[in-house]
Write an enzyme that holds these catalytic residues in place. Structure first.
Site, PDB file in Angstrom:
ATOM      1  N   GLU A   1      -3.812   7.607   7.529  1.00  0.00           N
ATOM      2  CA  GLU A   1      -5.380   7.192   6.931  1.00  0.00           C
ATOM      3  C   GLU A   1      -5.705   5.998   7.424  1.00  0.00           C
ATOM      4  O   GLU A   1      -6.620   4.991   8.125  1.00  0.00           O
ATOM      5  CB  GLU A   1      -5.004   5.867   6.084  1.00  0.00           C
ATOM      6  CG  GLU A   1      -5.365   5.764   4.692  1.00  0.00           C
ATOM      7  CD  GLU A   1      -4.984   5.547   3.439  1.00  0.00           C
ATOM      8  OE1 GLU A   1      -6.077   4.513   2.796  1.00  0.00           O
ATOM      9  OE2 GLU A   1      -4.277   5.573   3.318  1.00  0.00           O
TER      10      GLU A   1
ATOM     11  N   GLU B   1       2.042   2.191  -3.500  1.00  0.00           N
ATOM     12  CA  GLU B   1       0.978   2.560  -4.225  1.00  0.00           C
ATOM     13  C   GLU B   1       0.968   4.212  -4.210  1.00  0.00           C
ATOM     14  O   GLU B   1       0.804   4.920  -4.905  1.00  0.00           O
ATOM     15  CB  GLU B   1      -0.516   1.550  -3.721  1.00  0.00           C
ATOM     16  CG  GLU B   1      -2.026   2.354  -4.412  1.00  0.00           C
ATOM     17  CD  GLU B   1      -3.089   2.848  -3.282  1.00  0.00           C
ATOM     18  OE1 GLU B   1      -3.161   3.241  -3.156  1.00  0.00           O
ATOM     19  OE2 GLU B   1      -3.004   1.368  -3.008  1.00  0.00           O
ATOM     20  N   HIS B   2       0.692   4.541  -2.944  1.00  0.00           N
ATOM     21  CA  HIS B   2       0.820   5.847  -2.999  1.00  0.00           C
ATOM     22  C   HIS B   2       2.120   6.440  -3.102  1.00  0.00           C
ATOM     23  O   HIS B   2       1.769   7.481  -4.235  1.00  0.00           O
ATOM     24  CB  HIS B   2       0.891   6.321  -1.148  1.00  0.00           C
ATOM     25  CG  HIS B   2      -0.334   5.855  -0.601  1.00  0.00           C
ATOM     26  ND1 HIS B   2      -1.126   6.951   0.728  1.00  0.00           N
ATOM     27  CD2 HIS B   2      -1.157   4.753  -0.393  1.00  0.00           C
ATOM     28  CE1 HIS B   2      -2.156   6.369   0.903  1.00  0.00           C
ATOM     29  NE2 HIS B   2      -2.313   5.470   0.438  1.00  0.00           N
TER      30      HIS B   2
ATOM     31  N   HIS C   1       1.130  -1.748  -0.193  1.00  0.00           N
ATOM     32  CA  HIS C   1      -0.220  -0.062  -0.385  1.00  0.00           C
ATOM     33  C   HIS C   1       0.975   1.159  -0.098  1.00  0.00           C
ATOM     34  O   HIS C   1       0.595   2.210  -0.271  1.00  0.00           O
ATOM     35  CB  HIS C   1      -1.137  -0.382   1.082  1.00  0.00           C
ATOM     36  CG  HIS C   1      -1.888   1.481   1.781  1.00  0.00           C
ATOM     37  ND1 HIS C   1      -1.715   2.464   2.292  1.00  0.00           N
ATOM     38  CD2 HIS C   1      -3.246   1.786   0.556  1.00  0.00           C
ATOM     39  CE1 HIS C   1      -2.275   2.509   2.410  1.00  0.00           C
ATOM     40  NE2 HIS C   1      -3.409   2.494   1.414  1.00  0.00           N
TER      41      HIS C   1
END
Length: 420
Positions: A126, A49-50, A46
């Site tokens: 997040e 991905e960022h 993840h």
């Protein structure tokens, strides 16, 4: 029209020409997700991905955003437990721009130290956001305890400890090992396109990735854990997730599973919604959902209710589960569920994003395209006996796990609550 081409380096390209639309949806799908992570690096997929949106050798993060906005397009990504995808949606005339942007962020991202430091804080926020959203957080807790120490149980976002320790070297090593592997990459494109032009454009960019000997992942299936786990937190409601072993992406009874979920809690006309919300007013939000993976799955129910209604709501859920196990569906209810599924499917088919995604997941899990007609035929072939048999197979006490988040204590739970 569906077409498939495999590049010399092993990358698979699947396209569907839809001549009557103005748009094109394109995605780079990689069979890599949180399931590939070691415990100490949880959240790294993840994090990557960022980082792929934070600047390349020729574009800053702002330039990437401005370029896609300048044509009214969409550029985004998502990470799941078994795959990651980077996608764009643009007008057909802007297809080359979309390919250039996607291939640039995928091949040339900088992973700069300053951006890593900044994005780590974004991910912390997040994680906090999920923890402050109990109806979402309880589902994460369910996966963590249902699959226990298996990678499938790890939160996709990671946790404060692991994210705090991920550095540039670890990000780049993981990216090169798992993402820049042609055997894991699928490029899926749907819309007003020309297949050969798509292949040429992808071959000139992603086709340059060198093939390696690492083919698709050899994942080990998880062990399932059952029981009751309470997380005491001062909340107005108790948020409950109760679930069992579901069906895999390729399970032969998956179409019966789709119907089972639809009837149990998949819509506002479902049994659980009608019994618990509409008839008794015990909850505002209640639904069931499927989470299928390559070799296992989850079939779960979420509900939020008041503390003094906790046991009553669980008893009603178990009662509806028992009905599915012991009483065959009426033909009228079965037909309604089939019509609902087929209607949802046909409506979604008007969206190029959905068609692009379906081609990609078909390739990921089956190695082929599954036509719309075949899906509809498989739904129609499901019998009431199929649904009852699957209910009996899945809803067993040895698989059942209940997670509760809120102001409830284990001593307040009836011992016989999960007897099915």
């Amino acid at each position: 029209m569906y077409r498939k081409t495999i590049l010399n380096n092993g990358i698979r390209i699947v396209t569907e020409h839809i001549p009557y639309v103005q748009s094109i949806s394109i995605g780079i799908w990689v069979k890599t997700g949180s399931r590939d992570e070691k415990r100490e690096e949880n959240g790294i997929a993840h994090f990557i991905e960022h980082m792929l949106f934070k600047g390349t050798k020729k574009r800053s993060a702002l330039a990437i955003a401005k370029e896609i906005d300048s044509v009214g397009g969409v550029l985004n990504a998502s990470t799941s437990r078994e795959f990651t995808n980077f996608y764009a949606k643009v007008l057909a005339k802007d297809f080359k721009l979309a390919v250039d942007l996607l291939s640039d962020i995928f091949l040339n991202s900088l992973f700069s130290f300053s951006e890593i430091k900044r994005e780590r804080e974004v991910i912390f926020q997040e994680i906090k956001m999920v923890e402050d959203t109990p109806d979402e957080y309880v589902q994460d807790l369910f996966s963590q305890y249902f699959f226990s120490d298996h990678p499938l149980g790890q939160p996709i976002l990671g946790n404060y400890n692991t994210i705090g320790k991920i550095n540039r070297d670890k990000l780049i090593k993981f990216f090169h090992s798992y993402y820049l592997n042609p055997y894991r990459i699928i490029v899926s494109v749907a819309g007003n396109l020309n297949h050969y032009q798509v292949v040429e454009a992808i071959n000139q960019t992603l086709g340059k990735i060198k093939p390696n000997n690492k083919k698709e992942p050899a994942w080990k299936p998880p062990e399932i854990f059952s029981g009751v786990k309470i997380f005491n937190k001062d909340l107005e409601q108790v948020h409950i997730c109760i679930g069992t072993k579901g069906f895999s992406q390729t399970h032969p009874s998956r179409y019966a599973g789709y119907i089972l979920n639809t009837i149990l809690g998949g819509s506002i006309s479902s049994r659980l919604f009608q019994e618990i919300r509409e008839k008794r007013g015990l909850a505002y939000n209640i639904f069931s959902y499927n989470s299928p993976f390559q070799d296992t799955g989850i079939l779960a129910i979420y509900v939020g209710t008041s503390r003094n209604k906790f046991n009553q709501v669980i008893e009603l859920i178990i009662k509806e589960i028992q009905k599915l196990k012991t009483k065959p569906l009426k033909e009228s209810e079965l037909k309604k569920a089939k019509d609902q599924l087929k209607g949802n499917l046909l409506l979604s088919w008007e969206n190029t994003d959905v068609r692009m995604s379906r081609m990609a997941t078909g390739e990921l899990y089956f190695g082929k395209y599954i036509p719309l007609k075949k899906i509809r035929d498989k739904i129609d072939q499901v019998t009431a006996k199929d649904v009852q048999t699957l209910s009996q197979e899945l809803f067993q006490k040895k698989y059942l796990l209940l997670i509760a988040l809120g102001g409830v204590k284990e001593k307040n739970i009836k011992p016989s609550l999960l007897e099915i």
